[in-house]
Design a protein around this motif. Structure first.
Motif: not given
Length: 233
Positions: A201-212
């Motif tokens: 929730e707090n790392v993957v979702k944030v990094k994925a949104a930033e990457a896309l």
């Protein structure tokens, strides 16, 4: 946003967009990658039989497939010993977890709940009432890979939990196992389901949104060795 590339895109979120311009040419796949693919194929075939998952009607096709793999130009006798280490490690986990444990081999998992279109294929997944095991064969010997906080395996675990949590609601522990036989390296790492979900929730979702997005951030590191853009970065 593949699991196998997670060490790159979660560290350098700008690498996703910048690498789109290069595409992918399978003809450029290294001999080491092809060797690893062959070792995985042999491991899969061995594990299917050793775990008692081979159906009678599949005996001959299975034998033929293994013979074909052993006739490959990159096959070497040492593969037998190394793949046996992998098979034995997974079977040991099955034995430890008891008769209710279920083994899934080369299982495609979907963690798109955390990273849009996120996917991966786990070498071995073991589902049991209280423990989920993610086993991964690393055939390379150039870089030692550790299970401790391994992003690739944790993404596999997120996908597996998303897919099978209804059937195994009491899972409390996630066990990540790296089997790297050519380095005599077997590494295990346990974490709680709560810790894994919090990371999702707090790392993957944030990094994925930033990457896309168009706001990815460049960050150099050991992950650059797998980036096509690296020589021009």
């Amino acid at each position: 946003l593949s699991a196998s590339g997670a060490s790159r895109w979660m560290s350098c979120t700008a690498s996703v967009k910048i690498n789109e311009q290069y595409g992918h040419d399978s003809s450029e796949e290294s001999i080491f990658a092809k060797e690893g693919t062959l070792a995985h194929e042999i491991s899969e075939l061995k594990l299917i039989k050793a775990a008692g998952l081979l159906k009678p009607l599949d005996e001959d096709p299975h034998t033929d497939a293994l013979a074909d793999a052993r006739s490959h130009e990159l096959y070497a006798k040492e593969m037998e010993e190394h793949t046996d280490v992998y098979v034995d490690t997974i079977l040991e986990q099955m034995s430890e977890l008891g008769s209710k444990a279920k083994l899934l081999i080369e299982e495609r998992v979907d963690f798109s709940k955390y990273a849009p279109d996120g996917y991966g294929t786990g070498d071995s997944l073991i589902l049991s009432p209280s423990v989920l095991v993610i086993g991964d064969l690393k055939y390379g010997k150039g870089v030692q890979v550790d299970a401790d906080d391994n992003s690739q395996l944790k993404l596999y675990a997120l996908g597996a939990l998303s897919m099978y949590h209804k059937d195994y609601p009491e899972i409390k522990t996630i066990r990540l196992i790296i089997i790297q036989p050519r380095l005599n390296h077997i590494d295990k790492y346990d974490l709680s389901v709560e810790a894994l979900l919090e990371w999702g929730e707090n790392v993957v979702k944030v990094k994925a949104a930033e990457a896309l997005s168009d706001k990815g951030i460049f960050k150099a590191g050991t992950h650059c060795r797998w980036c096509t853009h690296a020589p021009r970065c």
